[in-house]
Design a protein around this motif. Structure first.
Motif, PDB file in Angstrom:
ATOM      1  N   ALA A  90      32.881  48.427  58.715  1.00  0.00           N
ATOM      2  CA  ALA A  90      34.245  48.300  58.187  1.00  0.00           C
ATOM      3  C   ALA A  90      35.368  47.713  58.987  1.00  0.00           C
ATOM      4  N   GLY A  91      35.475  46.872  59.766  1.00  0.00           N
ATOM      5  CA  GLY A  91      36.119  45.971  60.840  1.00  0.00           C
ATOM      6  C   GLY A  91      36.982  45.625  61.598  1.00  0.00           C
ATOM      7  N   VAL A  92      36.114  47.187  62.402  1.00  0.00           N
ATOM      8  CA  VAL A  92      36.539  47.598  64.190  1.00  0.00           C
ATOM      9  C   VAL A  92      36.189  46.351  64.780  1.00  0.00           C
ATOM     10  N   ARG A  93      37.602  46.043  65.904  1.00  0.00           N
ATOM     11  CA  ARG A  93      37.198  44.895  66.458  1.00  0.00           C
ATOM     12  C   ARG A  93      36.920  45.287  67.683  1.00  0.00           C
ATOM     13  N   GLY A  94      36.970  46.451  68.473  1.00  0.00           N
ATOM     14  CA  GLY A  94      36.685  46.834  70.291  1.00  0.00           C
ATOM     15  C   GLY A  94      35.682  48.340  69.983  1.00  0.00           C
ATOM     16  N   VAL A  95      34.731  48.290  70.606  1.00  0.00           N
ATOM     17  CA  VAL A  95      34.125  49.440  70.993  1.00  0.00           C
ATOM     18  C   VAL A  95      34.273  49.592  72.494  1.00  0.00           C
ATOM     19  N   VAL A  96      33.876  50.989  72.554  1.00  0.00           N
ATOM     20  CA  VAL A  96      33.613  51.318  74.322  1.00  0.00           C
ATOM     21  C   VAL A  96      32.170  52.753  74.109  1.00  0.00           C
ATOM     22  N   VAL A  97      31.285  51.963  74.459  1.00  0.00           N
ATOM     23  CA  VAL A  97      30.335  53.268  74.511  1.00  0.00           C
ATOM     24  C   VAL A  97      30.343  53.978  75.769  1.00  0.00           C
ATOM     25  N   ILE A  98      30.612  55.611  75.410  1.00  0.00           N
ATOM     26  CA  ILE A  98      30.667  56.172  76.539  1.00  0.00           C
ATOM     27  C   ILE A  98      28.944  56.318  76.940  1.00  0.00           C
ATOM     28  N   THR A  99      28.306  56.593  75.514  1.00  0.00           N
ATOM     29  CA  THR A  99      26.652  56.891  75.917  1.00  0.00           C
ATOM     30  C   THR A  99      26.220  56.495  76.982  1.00  0.00           C
ATOM     31  N   ALA A 100      24.966  57.212  77.640  1.00  0.00           N
ATOM     32  CA  ALA A 100      24.465  56.565  78.689  1.00  0.00           C
ATOM     33  C   ALA A 100      22.693  56.288  77.913  1.00  0.00           C
ATOM     34  N   GLY A 101      21.870  56.208  78.852  1.00  0.00           N
ATOM     35  CA  GLY A 101      20.439  55.897  78.080  1.00  0.00           C
ATOM     36  C   GLY A 101      19.682  54.539  77.927  1.00  0.00           C
ATOM     37  N   PHE A 102      20.713  53.447  78.428  1.00  0.00           N
ATOM     38  CA  PHE A 102      20.288  52.194  77.684  1.00  0.00           C
ATOM     39  C   PHE A 102      19.622  51.630  78.911  1.00  0.00           C
ATOM     40  N   ARG A 103      19.698  50.637  79.503  1.00  0.00           N
ATOM     41  CA  ARG A 103      19.385  49.774  80.521  1.00  0.00           C
ATOM     42  C   ARG A 103      19.502  50.389  81.607  1.00  0.00           C
ATOM     43  N   GLU A 104      20.268  50.819  81.888  1.00  0.00           N
ATOM     44  CA  GLU A 104      19.604  51.758  83.391  1.00  0.00           C
ATOM     45  C   GLU A 104      19.316  52.434  83.141  1.00  0.00           C
ATOM     46  N   VAL A 105      18.079  53.443  82.682  1.00  0.00           N
ATOM     47  CA  VAL A 105      16.830  53.957  82.809  1.00  0.00           C
ATOM     48  C   VAL A 105      15.812  53.448  82.135  1.00  0.00           C
ATOM     49  N   GLY A 106      15.740  51.581  82.032  1.00  0.00           N
ATOM     50  CA  GLY A 106      14.531  50.594  82.066  1.00  0.00           C
ATOM     51  C   GLY A 106      14.000  51.373  80.463  1.00  0.00           C
ATOM     52  N   GLY A 107      12.641  50.403  80.294  1.00  0.00           N
ATOM     53  CA  GLY A 107      11.442  51.194  79.224  1.00  0.00           C
ATOM     54  C   GLY A 107      12.483  50.688  77.700  1.00  0.00           C
ATOM     55  N   GLU A 108      12.602  51.640  77.277  1.00  0.00           N
ATOM     56  CA  GLU A 108      13.282  52.137  75.380  1.00  0.00           C
ATOM     57  C   GLU A 108      14.393  51.501  75.527  1.00  0.00           C
ATOM     58  N   GLY A 109      15.339  52.087  77.009  1.00  0.00           N
ATOM     59  CA  GLY A 109      16.869  52.122  76.863  1.00  0.00           C
ATOM     60  C   GLY A 109      16.993  50.371  77.212  1.00  0.00           C
ATOM     61  N   VAL A 110      16.114  49.328  77.420  1.00  0.00           N
ATOM     62  CA  VAL A 110      16.811  47.917  77.332  1.00  0.00           C
ATOM     63  C   VAL A 110      16.139  47.434  76.415  1.00  0.00           C
ATOM     64  N   GLU A 111      16.044  47.603  75.164  1.00  0.00           N
ATOM     65  CA  GLU A 111      15.690  46.958  74.038  1.00  0.00           C
ATOM     66  C   GLU A 111      16.744  47.648  73.060  1.00  0.00           C
TER      67      GLU A 111
END
Length: 712
Positions: A90-111
């Motif tokens: 859609a041509g959005v140029r900036g993103v803020v991702v509030i959602t958690a559950g990524f690298r900070e939880v390790g495992g699948e979150g890293v991927e």
């Protein structure tokens, strides 16, 4: 850095995961954007709602009919990557991702995080987060609050980076309560794309940003941070809370430097070299922010204290002196002026105690008098409310004095609770920071003086010496070829000699006869030291003898050391003795290096000898060091007066010590296989100095483990 404009200066914002349910993140973000008057368009995105907050909602970001600069994502973690694709298309140029559950939880979150970053880069977008609170821009032309925090801070000159979401919310609350003006706020979360370094660069040239605050838990790229922060702090103060001061367990190390250096020592060294002001607590962060955000820098360290009670005056004076400020004597003319307006019982010396009967008008007169004094560069006004005098009246008097001398900073201490909010508000609005506790004001003013000195400090240069790098390399190659990590004492001294570091003359002896022959060549008196790869501290096992004056004593010392070591460390391998010329006198210092896993080589200097770890009087800098860094390192230890000469003793050759530090810096930069190094002691004399003992540990893989050195 204009790539961050869509995040901080968007013309339109889509909230993906917008909700009609109060208390949810998707609801609060839309509510904050509207309630705080975002000047652009707001587009809620929710496939199950036709409107949110009475605004038309869209099922997908791609169906929004107008261009979208910024998308704020509050969707389940498994949907984030797909939504990023939709934003990119859609041509959005900036993103803020509030959602958690990524690298900070390790495992699948890293991927999951790796996939998100890959998509962001593919579409040329910039990303804040994931696992963050959001961003704020209080400027009137934007008025952006793209967070779920309950508070919008007032506008002002301060920009803030927080690595912690929870701390970010707390920080915004404090800013609103204390009236601290915030320009930009960014909760960076996992720093998957936009980092603290990016934000430092973005704010460096923004004229609306006067002060940068940071709450950090880790350094993503300390080498880049060093380069950027050195430049930024020459024009704008950077104040940081770096969490994680303690180590979970003791670090096993074979050297003094390794035992004394820790992760936090490297952090302190890095921040000091960059001119970043480090504080221990969020409270201190705001103490300093209030001062730096409103006051001019003092031209010197002379401070005058004006109070209506003796106790606070004494406390402030003690705090100022302990922090390196000068509670300066007032000129006779100033004291005479004060005597004319104050009662006889008052003290017209600094600290000026006007006694409890002092009125608001007396505060104004006294402050104007001391600020006109040429010895005074700043003033602290402390007020304890007696009966009949109001906080607000005194606050107004302080404001009037501030207008009379706008070039000199005034800090206020309002110690009574009654009328405190009104008094503080009056002062803050007029550019006078107000504190509850005396020590807070002293700490803030001392930081401003230190920062002024940093700005005036010359840049310095990394000096390169003419050395025999090939000779040092041959020694290290030989040890590693033999399967050894620890260089023998004579090998360590040979490496130092290759880099122009003065060393004591020495010979290796395998037998008593060889020791006698070595003593003849060197000249008596001599020192003998055991050579063993299994012994760290020779004195602990009786492995050293000093001031040996005859050949018979050389034989006796050889046998005695052998007996001592075999008794104290029966499993230690004895490879002979090192016979050295005996050097008397001098100040014992230590120069060392250890490798920090994040920052690379960390240099150490301090008072040396056998008590180095017990005394712990050492300081650190991250290599490479400039000539200015090296001199500051030598002068920053507590016992520097011992080097400068006490009780009639001649001073040690500081220039020689500074040069040794620089040569060690070059050595460990040229030879990344050096993992640890100690020169202990390096004897400093009135003219020059000499390395008496050295330990060097090398590792074949050290080069791969060490981060790239910062180039200044």
């Amino acid at each position: 850095m204009s790539s961050l404009d869509p995040i901080f200066r968007p013309r339109s914002v889509a909230v993906i995961g917008a909700s009609r349910t109060p208390g949810t993140i998707g609801y609060e973000i839309v509510d904050n954007l509207l309630r705080h008057g975002f000047t652009g368009a707001v587009y809620p995105v929710n496939p199950k709602a036709t409107s949110v907050h009475s605004i038309r909602a869209y099922p997908r970001v791609g169906e929004i009919p107008e261009p979208v600069d910024l998308a704020v994502l509050a969707v389940p973690k498994d949907r984030v990557a797909g939504v990023i694709d939709e934003c990119g298309e859609a041509g959005v140029r900036g993103v803020v991702v509030i959602t958690a559950g990524f690298r900070e939880v390790g495992g699948e979150g890293v991927e999951r995080e790796r996939e998100v970053v890959e998509r962001v880069k593919r579409y040329g977008m910039r990303l804040i987060g994931p696992n963050c609170v959001g961003v704020v821009n209080t400027s009137a032309e934007v008025s952006l609050n793209a967070t779920f925090a309950p508070t919008m801070p007032p506008p002002g000159p301060i920009s803030f980076i927080s690595q912690s979401g929870a701390m970010g919310v707390t920080i915004l609350d404090y800013a609103a309560e204390y009236g601290i003006g915030i320009h930009h706020f960014a909760s960076v979360g996992n720093k998957a794309d936009v980092s603290g370094n990016d934000l430092l660069e973005y704010w460096a040239d923004d004229p609306a940003v006067g002060v940068i605050l940071m709450y950090l838990e880790s350094f993503g790229n300390p080498v880049k941070f060093t380069r950027i922060a050195r430049r930024v702090t020459k024009t704008k103060p950077v104040i940081a809370v770096k969490a994680g001061r303690t180590l979970a367990g003791a670090r096993a190390a074979s050297s003094h430097t390794g035992a004394l250096a820790g992760t936090d020592a490297a952090t302190d060294a890095l921040l000091a070299q960059c001119g970043v002001i480090r504080v221990d607590t969020v409270e201190e962060l705001f103490d300093l922010a209030m001062a730096f955000g409103t006051l001019p820098l003092p031209e010197g360290d002379g401070v005058a204290i004006v109070t209506n009670a003796g106790g606070p005056g004494i406390i402030i004076a003690d705090a100022c002196e302990s922090l390196g400020l000068n509670v300066t004597p007032l000129t006779p003319a100033t004291e005479a002026k004060l005597r004319r307006c104050l009662p006889e019982e008052a003290s017209t010396r600094n600290p000026v105690d006007m006694i409890a009967s002092a009125t608001a008008e007396k505060y104004r007169i006294a402050l104007e008098a001391v600020l006109a004094d040429p010895n005074v560069h700043a003033a602290i006004a402390a007020f304890v409310p007696p009966l009949g005098v109001k906080q607000l009246d005194v606050a107004q008097a302080i404001v009037e004095a501030r207008r009379a001398a706008p070039e000199k900073p005034i800090l206020a201490v309002l110690m009574g609770r009654e009328g405190l909010p009104q008094g503080r508000a009056e002062l803050q609005e007029a550019g006078v920071p107000a504190y509850i506790f005396p020590e807070s004001a002293a700490r803030a003013l001392a930081a401003m003086v230190r920062y002024r000195r940093w700005r005036e400090r010359p840049e310095g240069e990394v000096r390169r010496f003419d050395v025999d790098a090939a000779a040092a390399k041959r020694v290290i190659d030989g040890a590693l070829d033999d399967g050894r990590e620890q260089l023998t004492p004579d090998e360590a001294l040979e490496v130092l000699r290759a880099y122009g570091i003065p060393t004591v003359e020495s010979r290796v002896a395998r037998t008593a006869d060889e020791a006698v022959a070595a003593a003849r060549e060197i000249g008596l008196p001599v020192v003998q030291k055991v050579i063993s790869p299994d012994i760290v501290h020779k004195t602990d096992v009786g492995g050293i003898a000093v001031d040996i004056r005859t050949e018979e004593e050389v034989r006796e010392a050889f046998a005695r050391i052998d007996t001592n070591v075999r008794a104290a460390a029966p499993d230690a391998r004895i490879e002979g003795m090192l016979v050295e010329r005996f050097v008397a006198g001098g100040r014992e210092t230590i120069v060392g290096m250890t490798v920090d896993p994040s920052f690379g080589p960390v240099l150490m200097f301090g008072l040396g000898g056998i008590y180095v770890e017990a005394l712990g009087d050492v300081a650190f800098r991250v290599a490479p060091v400039t000539d200015v860094d090296a001199r500051e390192l030598v002068r920053s230890i507590r016992g520097r007066s011992l080097l400068e000469g006490v009780r009639g003793e001649p001073p040690a050759d500081i220039d020689a010590l500074v040069e040794v530090v620089q040569r060690v810096s070059q050595l460990v930069g040229d030879e990344p296989r050096i993992a640890e190094l100690d020169i202990n002691p390096f004897l400093a004399f009135e003219d020059g100095g000499v390395a008496v003992d050295a330990r060097i540990r090398v590792a074949a893989g050290a080069a791969a483990r060490r981060p790239a050195l910062a180039r200044i």
